[in-house]
Write a protein that holds these residues in place. Structure first.
Motif, mmCIF file in Angstrom:
data_model
loop_
_atom_site.group_PDB
_atom_site.id
_atom_site.type_symbol
_atom_site.label_atom_id
_atom_site.label_comp_id
_atom_site.label_asym_id
_atom_site.label_seq_id
_atom_site.Cartn_x
_atom_site.Cartn_y
_atom_site.Cartn_z
ATOM 1 N N ASP A 56 -2.242 46.204 -27.105
ATOM 2 C CA ASP A 56 -3.647 46.098 -26.380
ATOM 3 C C ASP A 56 -4.459 44.881 -27.327
ATOM 4 O OD1 ASP A 56 -4.194 47.143 -28.691
ATOM 5 O OD2 ASP A 56 -4.927 48.915 -27.898
ATOM 6 N N GLN A 57 -4.056 44.459 -28.385
ATOM 7 C CA GLN A 57 -4.993 43.431 -29.055
ATOM 8 C C GLN A 57 -4.554 41.914 -28.249
ATOM 9 O OE1 GLN A 57 -3.035 44.705 -32.846
ATOM 10 N NE2 GLN A 57 -5.010 44.278 -33.713
ATOM 11 N N LEU A 58 -3.513 42.081 -27.279
ATOM 12 C CA LEU A 58 -3.422 40.652 -26.892
ATOM 13 C C LEU A 58 -4.081 40.411 -25.365
ATOM 14 C CD1 LEU A 58 0.849 40.394 -27.154
ATOM 15 C CD2 LEU A 58 -0.999 39.099 -28.506
ATOM 16 N N GLY A 59 -4.488 41.370 -24.984
ATOM 17 C CA GLY A 59 -5.465 41.435 -23.905
ATOM 18 C C GLY A 59 -4.827 40.925 -22.709
ATOM 19 N N ALA A 60 -5.070 39.757 -22.158
ATOM 20 C CA ALA A 60 -4.435 39.290 -20.816
ATOM 21 C C ALA A 60 -3.234 38.651 -20.947
ATOM 22 C CB ALA A 60 -5.417 38.297 -19.892
ATOM 23 N N ALA B 48 -0.695 39.897 -22.703
ATOM 24 C CA ALA B 48 0.327 41.213 -23.003
ATOM 25 C C ALA B 48 1.270 41.126 -22.090
ATOM 26 C CB ALA B 48 -0.450 42.530 -23.221
#
Length: 269
Positions: A204-208, A210
């Motif tokens: 979830d730290q990568l955002g879009a 991922a």
């Protein structure tokens, strides 16, 4: 030279696989011997790796939980699970580069099944994994993480990982035996994969980004089908589907190559 195997090649390859898989007592004994030889005259034995891994997880957990602004009570168990599973994946792939060259003393003396040595390698890494996995319940106990039903999904995940490991070992082993520069390439690929796989960071730290970095990363796929259930989350259907697709592709590529090149392995040693 044509890489298309003949019917005779297929028959010999299938016989090799059948004999290698059925000789469980042989590859189990060889794997245990490898472990004993590696840690001969050591009082702690293979638990040295467990201790060093525990120190690594503890040290990195403290640092990265601060850098990523994560609660250490949830981050350290996450890191422990992911790193232990990643060590298994990495160990199998790196050892695969020498699966046949390190077994030359056997292969040159007797017509033994080539697949037997792939199983020897996988079993050896499983034994090491069994030592390292002790870290996980200790970390869970320390931070009050209790088992949930999702953890049971780690069992089919581990089975799929081992099913995928078999053709990977055979494929990398054949290529590395023929082309001796392959181990260096594999090592560099694993170094890059370590940073592109959610081991020390969360998806979830990568955002879009991922879906592209994680969803199509085979290292991340097989890490997640084992690690996510241990972390209390069920892997998505997409993750299971991609894992199955990768397994099918691995067998589709490795099967014909092994059937055609199996007899040449000894001459490449």
């Amino acid at each position: 030279m044509s890489l298309k195997p003949s019917s005779r090649d297929w028959q010999r390859a299938i016989a090799d696989a059948r004999q290698g898989l059925s000789a469980w007592h042989v590859w189990n004994l060889l794997a245990m011997t490898d472990i004993r030889q590696r840690y001969k005259r050591s009082r702690v034995g293979p638990f040295w790796i467990t201790l060093s891994m525990a120190a690594f997880v503890g040290g990195i957990g403290l640092v990265y939980s601060t850098l990523f602004k994560q609660d250490i009570r949830t981050y350290l168990p996450y890191l422990a699970v992911n790193y232990v599973v990643w060590t298994l994946i990495q160990g199998i792939i790196m050892d695969a580069t020498g699966v046949f060259s390190s077994s030359g003393v056997y292969l040159r003396q007797e017509a033994m099944p080539k697949t037997l040595f792939a199983m020897r390698l996988i079993m050896r890494n499983l034994i090491m994994f069994a030592h390292n996995i002790i870290i996980i319940p200790l970390v869970f106990l320390l931070f009050g993480v209790w088992p949930d039903w999702e953890m049971l999904l780690a069992i089919p995940g581990m089975i799929m990982l081992l099913v995928a490991a078999y053709p990977v070992v055979m494929l990398i082993g054949m290529i590395s035996t023929r082309f001796r520069d392959t181990p260096v390439i594999i090592q560099n690929v694993l170094q890059i994969a370590f940073f592109l796989t959610p081991i020390m960071w969360k998806v979830d730290q990568l955002g879009a980004a991922a879906p592209f970095v994680v969803g199509l990363n085979p290292f991340a796929i097989f890490l997640r089908i084992v690690a996510e259930p241990m972390n209390g989350r069920a892997p998505s259907l997409w993750t299971w589907g991609v894992a199955i697709l990768v397994i099918v592709l691995l067998y589709a590529i490795t099967g014909p190559l092994f059937a055609r090149l199996r007899a040449r392995i000894v001459y490449w040693l």
